[in-house]
Design a protein around this motif. Structure first.
Motif, short mmCIF file in Angstrom:
data_model
loop_
_atom_site.label_atom_id
_atom_site.label_comp_id
_atom_site.label_asym_id
_atom_site.label_seq_id
_atom_site.Cartn_x
_atom_site.Cartn_y
_atom_site.Cartn_z
N ALA A 231 55.22 25.42 -1.90
CA ALA A 231 56.57 25.29 -2.41
C ALA A 231 57.21 26.62 -2.77
O ALA A 231 58.42 26.81 -2.61
CB ALA A 231 56.58 24.36 -3.62
N SER A 232 56.40 27.56 -3.23
CA SER A 232 56.96 28.86 -3.65
C SER A 232 57.44 29.70 -2.47
O SER A 232 58.09 30.72 -2.66
CB SER A 232 55.91 29.64 -4.45
N ALA A 233 57.13 29.26 -1.25
CA ALA A 233 57.51 30.03 -0.07
C ALA A 233 58.80 29.53 0.58
O ALA A 233 59.26 30.11 1.56
CB ALA A 233 56.38 30.00 0.96
N LEU A 234 59.38 28.44 0.05
CA LEU A 234 60.53 27.83 0.70
C LEU A 234 61.73 27.73 -0.23
O LEU A 234 61.58 27.57 -1.45
CB LEU A 234 60.18 26.40 1.17
N SER A 235 62.92 27.79 0.36
CA SER A 235 64.14 27.48 -0.36
C SER A 235 64.37 25.98 -0.26
O SER A 235 63.73 25.28 0.51
CB SER A 235 65.32 28.22 0.26
N SER A 236 65.31 25.45 -1.06
CA SER A 236 65.61 24.02 -1.02
C SER A 236 66.11 23.60 0.35
O SER A 236 65.82 22.49 0.82
CB SER A 236 66.64 23.66 -2.09
N THR A 237 66.84 24.48 1.05
CA THR A 237 67.33 24.16 2.39
C THR A 237 66.18 24.03 3.37
O THR A 237 66.14 23.12 4.21
CB THR A 237 68.29 25.26 2.88
N GLU A 238 65.20 24.92 3.26
CA GLU A 238 64.04 24.87 4.16
C GLU A 238 63.18 23.64 3.89
O GLU A 238 62.64 23.04 4.82
CB GLU A 238 63.22 26.16 4.00
N ILE A 239 63.07 23.25 2.63
CA ILE A 239 62.31 22.05 2.31
C ILE A 239 62.97 20.83 2.92
O ILE A 239 62.31 19.92 3.44
CB ILE A 239 62.14 21.90 0.79
N ALA A 240 64.31 20.78 2.89
CA ALA A 240 65.03 19.67 3.53
C ALA A 240 64.74 19.65 5.03
O ALA A 240 64.62 18.57 5.64
CB ALA A 240 66.53 19.82 3.28
N HIS A 241 64.60 20.81 5.63
CA HIS A 241 64.27 20.91 7.05
C HIS A 241 62.87 20.34 7.31
O HIS A 241 62.64 19.63 8.29
CB HIS A 241 64.34 22.37 7.50
N VAL A 242 61.94 20.63 6.40
CA VAL A 242 60.58 20.11 6.53
C VAL A 242 60.59 18.59 6.41
O VAL A 242 59.94 17.88 7.19
CB VAL A 242 59.67 20.72 5.44
#
Length: 486
Positions: A231-242
């Motif tokens: 989680a510390s490696a991603l922004s909220s936008t990238e997490i949505a992509h995941v």
């Protein structure tokens, strides 16, 4: 990056922009393996409850062939057990900690029997309260025992490369690298395929399979069954992509949380402002909870002393007849909130053993606050046997009944240990010390002092009655195995 199914290298793109990933060797689906496993576990779950009902019936009514109302009750058991166990998520137990699975099994057995009893009442069947109580106790015992056997079998299978989810790790920062290292141990149930780079996680010399924009293609190309997000490696936008990529491919996803290790029963998920927050339930042994714990301690210690009284008398006679000195060893310890008390044990050492501590510390170069010596020359022959199975600690049930100790809790420290505590170590004195605890089921004398303290603090932060029962249940096989005993 090496996978147990084969060799996976760094992904690359051809001139036409196509993502190319080296092929991995064939591997059976972990999801399929778990589906097959839980079908078999379902059979043993039903068999456990049926066996409990039959055993309790035979104890209460004799070895008679079941008939009438009881036979109808048995016929209704399989669907009731499977429905209730499924409702409690016990056929996805690989997603739970052992303590959480233990709690759910107790609840599932209880609800299953309540359902069967309710159906029996509607059919005007007469039930014995003793039979019902014994059925519940045996049902819990048989269910936990069968699950433990399955856990042992799965662990062995994982060491042979089965029941491992081929996993893509999203991120290449320190947290992601820690995940990759942890997955090298099969007990966690994951097998790392490789890393997926993000904008916020610069690579630290680690080979990556591709970027987060390629995640969906990577999942399909590698046959990944799980995506583990640092989680510390991603922004909220990238997490949505995941989340979108996972939804379209149907693989499992795990997301790390920057929280200390704790029981899942303390966590709930709460949406806030378009994000998901973890709500942490506070735990303090006060008021009703303290009363419940004390009632459990008093009941268990009283029953234990009554049942074990013949064993206590035999041990007392063996100690008295084999070495000079008192039967019981009394030692000053520090209890809850620093209150001193006298702990009781069967004597396992020859007279004058305490005066030899300084000499032995110097001889063996031991400066640890907790003094434990393997092959201690002060221990008697009978004492060595008692220590091997922790039988010397049985008189501590008197301490529990008296209120000095709890059945489960931190290890009771010596006054000289407490005198050398650092500030963070005093927190373990918030609750009563225990006859057993996490330190007992996690290695006993093999653990260092700091490891014992950290386990004690984890217990204090995560206390529940179900967790106490879980530790008690784990203590018995640990004593039989003699792990860490000296």
């Amino acid at each position: 990056m090496q996978d147990r199914a084969g060799e996976v290298g760094t992904a690359s793109r051809s001139a036409d922009g196509v993502l190319r990933i080296p092929e991995a060797g064939p591997a059976s689906s972990a999801q399929a393996q778990y589906r097959s496993l839980y079908r078999r576990i379902g059979v043993t779950d039903v068999a456990s409850i049926v066996a409990a009902l039959l055993a309790a019936h035979w104890v209460r009514f004799g070895l008679n062939v079941p008939h009438g109302d009881f036979l109808r009750l048995l016929l209704g058991t399989p669907p009731a057990v499977l429905v209730v166990y499924s409702a409690f998520g016990l056929y996805h137990a690989h997603r739970f900690t052992p303590a959480e699975e233990f709690r759910r099994i107790i609840l599932a057995v209880t609800v299953s029997l309540i359902g069967l009893v309710t159906l029996s009442v509607w059919s005007m069947a007469s039930l014995s309260r003793f039979w019902l109580a014994l059925s519940w106790a045996l049902g819990v015992l048989f269910a936990l025992a069968s699950r433990r056997v399955w856990h042992w079998w799965v662990f062995r299978s994982r060491t042979q490369g089965r029941f491992l989810f081929p996993t893509l790790i999203v991120g290449t920062n320190v947290e992601a690298m820690h995940l990759e290292t942890a997955m090298q141990h099969p007990r966690f149930g994951f097998s790392s395929i490789g890393l997926v780079a993000t904008e916020q996680s610069p690579a630290h010399g680690a080979p990556v399979l591709g970027g987060i924009d390629d995640l969906r293609e990577l999942i399909q190309a590698t046959g990944a069954e799980c995506v583990f997000v640092a989680a510390s490696a991603l922004s909220s936008t990238e997490i949505a992509h995941v989340v979108k990529a996972v939804r379209l491919t149907g693989v499992e996803v795990r997301v790390t949380a920057t929280l200390p290790e704790m029981l899942a029963s303390r966590l709930t998920v709460q949406p806030i402002g378009g994000m998901m927050a973890l709500s942490l339930k506070p735990v303090r042994l006060s008021g009703t909870q303290a009363a419940v714990k004390r009632a459990f301690d008093l009941t268990a210690s009283t029953l234990g002393l009554a049942v074990l009284s013949p064993v206590l008398l035999l041990i007392a006679a063996a100690v008295r007849l084999t070495s000079p000195g008192p039967i019981l060893y009394r030692q000053g310890r520090v209890g809850q909130r620093g209150r001193p008390f006298t702990i009781l044990k069967f004597r396992t050492m020859r007279s004058g053993a305490d005066e030899m501590v300084a000499e032995l510390r110097s001889k063996h170069g031991m400066n640890d606050l907790m003094f434990k010596l393997q092959d201690d020359p002060r221990v008697t022959t009978v004492g060595r046997f008692l220590r091997r199975f922790s039988l010397d600690e049985l008189p501590q049930l008197f301490n529990v009944a008296r209120g000095d100790m709890s059945l489960v809790g931190p290890r009771p420290p010596l006054p000289e240990e407490v005198a050398g505590y650092e500030d963070w170590q005093f927190d373990r004195l918030e609750v009563s010390p225990g006859v057993t605890g996490l330190w007992q089921v996690s290695g006993r004398s093999e653990l260092s002092f700091d490891e014992c303290v950290r386990l004690d603090l984890f217990y204090i932060e995560n206390w529940s009655l179900a967790y106490d029962l879980y530790i008690v249940a784990k203590t018995l096989p640990v004593l039989v195995s003699r792990r860490g005993a000296y």
